[in-house]
Scaffold this motif. Structure first.
Motif, short mmCIF file in Angstrom:
data_model
loop_
_atom_site.label_atom_id
_atom_site.label_comp_id
_atom_site.label_asym_id
_atom_site.label_seq_id
_atom_site.Cartn_x
_atom_site.Cartn_y
_atom_site.Cartn_z
N LEU A 252 51.01 48.79 47.49
CA LEU A 252 49.81 47.96 47.42
C LEU A 252 49.98 46.82 48.42
O LEU A 252 51.05 46.21 48.47
CB LEU A 252 49.59 47.38 46.03
N THR A 253 48.97 46.55 49.21
CA THR A 253 49.05 45.42 50.13
C THR A 253 48.05 44.36 49.73
O THR A 253 46.98 44.65 49.19
CB THR A 253 48.79 45.84 51.59
N SER A 254 48.39 43.10 50.01
CA SER A 254 47.52 41.98 49.70
C SER A 254 47.70 40.90 50.74
O SER A 254 48.83 40.58 51.13
CB SER A 254 47.85 41.42 48.30
N VAL B 102 44.31 45.06 48.26
CA VAL B 102 43.86 45.08 46.86
C VAL B 102 43.23 43.75 46.45
O VAL B 102 42.41 43.70 45.52
CB VAL B 102 45.03 45.45 45.94
N ASP B 103 43.57 42.68 47.15
CA ASP B 103 43.00 41.37 46.81
C ASP B 103 41.52 41.25 47.19
O ASP B 103 40.86 40.29 46.79
CB ASP B 103 43.80 40.26 47.50
N GLU C 151 44.67 35.45 43.72
CA GLU C 151 45.83 35.76 42.90
C GLU C 151 45.58 37.04 42.12
O GLU C 151 44.56 37.18 41.45
CB GLU C 151 46.12 34.61 41.93
N LEU C 152 46.51 37.99 42.20
CA LEU C 152 46.39 39.21 41.43
C LEU C 152 46.82 38.95 39.99
O LEU C 152 47.57 38.02 39.70
CB LEU C 152 47.26 40.31 42.04
N SER C 153 46.36 39.81 39.09
CA SER C 153 46.66 39.62 37.68
C SER C 153 48.15 39.84 37.40
O SER C 153 48.82 40.62 38.10
CB SER C 153 45.83 40.58 36.82
#
Length: 299
Positions: free
Chosen positions: A185-187, A147-148, A192-194
């Motif tokens: 969800l993988t990152s 997702v990043d 940086e995610l919100s």
């Protein structure tokens, strides 16, 4: 549906499908199912983040719906879009009918209004992964992978799904999940995610396993490998990960290396064996050169 009865059952059932897990991972996976909250798994590439979602799918008999994230991903690829070609064909067919009706005194206005309503009906809707997972009545694991890699704006598309497990389509209304999917969800933490996304998720950080756990993983995947060679392999992988490489070897590459050694019938992981097979685990020329130099392999 109860995904797992306890963290201990997570360990047992994931282990049965070839995914060895620790207590922290098992506990978080259990809570994701029990609390029906999305699970955000973060860590370097190749530590088993995506495989965790696949293992949950296999262990529970669910179906995997995967949204592979990338730069430029938009609503049409993540949620839904209208089948414009099919809508156009319907409009063209209606125009023919209107001409025919006009020749016979038909109600042209009524025909057009009916067409306007029809082209935004269910049959013209193309569902994408997020909407597909929401609409499924069978057990479903929704994997939102890497997702990043998306733009920050895309996270807004996820908020309604992650908070209320629903999707709003202006022409059709709000579609709410009748059976909530198990969401992972993988990152890789490239950005940086919100906080809004993080707040809606449980969080799990996965890192490279210690030597004992990685040897256990390798031997479980490649039982033909001798334990002595597995120990040498894991030790070498550990040394490679300590170097400043463009891409450190993943767990999957450790397993591939083990399979390579078995296929080549290599019984000793000496300098020559390492140098001959290093391309299995290092995929950049600069990494290969650094490894040869730092590990002092004999050429």
């Amino acid at each position: 549906m109860s995904w797992f009865a306890s963290p201990a059952e997570v360990v047992e059932r994931l282990g049965a499908v070839g995914y060895l897990t620790d207590t922290a991972t098992a506990t978080t996976a259990f809570l994701a199912g029990a609390l029906e909250k999305p699970l955000l798994v973060e860590g370097p590439a190749g530590v088993g983040k995506t495989e965790l979602a696949k293992a949950v799918t296999a262990a529970t008999g669910a179906e995997l719906v995967r949204l592979q994230c990338y730069e430029g991903l938009d609503e049409a690829r993540a949620l839904y879009e209208w089948n414009y070609r099919k809508q156009l064909l319907r409009i063209q067919a209606t125009q023919v009918e209107r001409v025919d009706d006009a020749g016979h005194g038909g109600a042209v206005g009524d025909a057009w209004q009916q067409t306007h309503d029809d082209i935004f009906a269910e049959e013209f809707l193309l569902t994408r992964p997020l909407l597909s997972a929401i609409r499924r009545e069978e057990p479903t694991v929704l994997l939102i992978d890497e997702v990043d890699k998306t733009d920050v704006e895309v996270e807004g598309l996820l908020l309604e799904v992650l908070s209320d497990f629903q999707v709003t389509i202006p022409e059709l209304g709000t579609i709410t999940a009748t059976r909530r999917p198990f969401v992972v969800l993988t990152s890789n933490a490239t950005r940086e995610l919100s906080e809004a996304v993080k707040r809606r998720c449980l969080y799990l950080h996965l890192d490279y396993p210690d030597a004992d756990r990685e040897r256990e993983i390798v031997l479980s995947q490649v039982p033909a490998l001798e334990e002595r060679i597995a120990t040498q392999l894991v030790a070498t992988i550990g040394r490679l990960r300590e170097l400043e490489l463009k891409k450190a070897p993943s767990i999957a590459e450790s397993v591939d290396w083990a399979r390579t050694l078995v296929a080549l019938e290599i019984r000793e992981l000496d300098d020559k064996a390492v140098d001959d097979t290093l391309g299995v685990v290092l995929k950049h020329a600069s990494d290969h050169e650094r490894a040869v130099r730092e590990l002092r392999l004999r050429r």
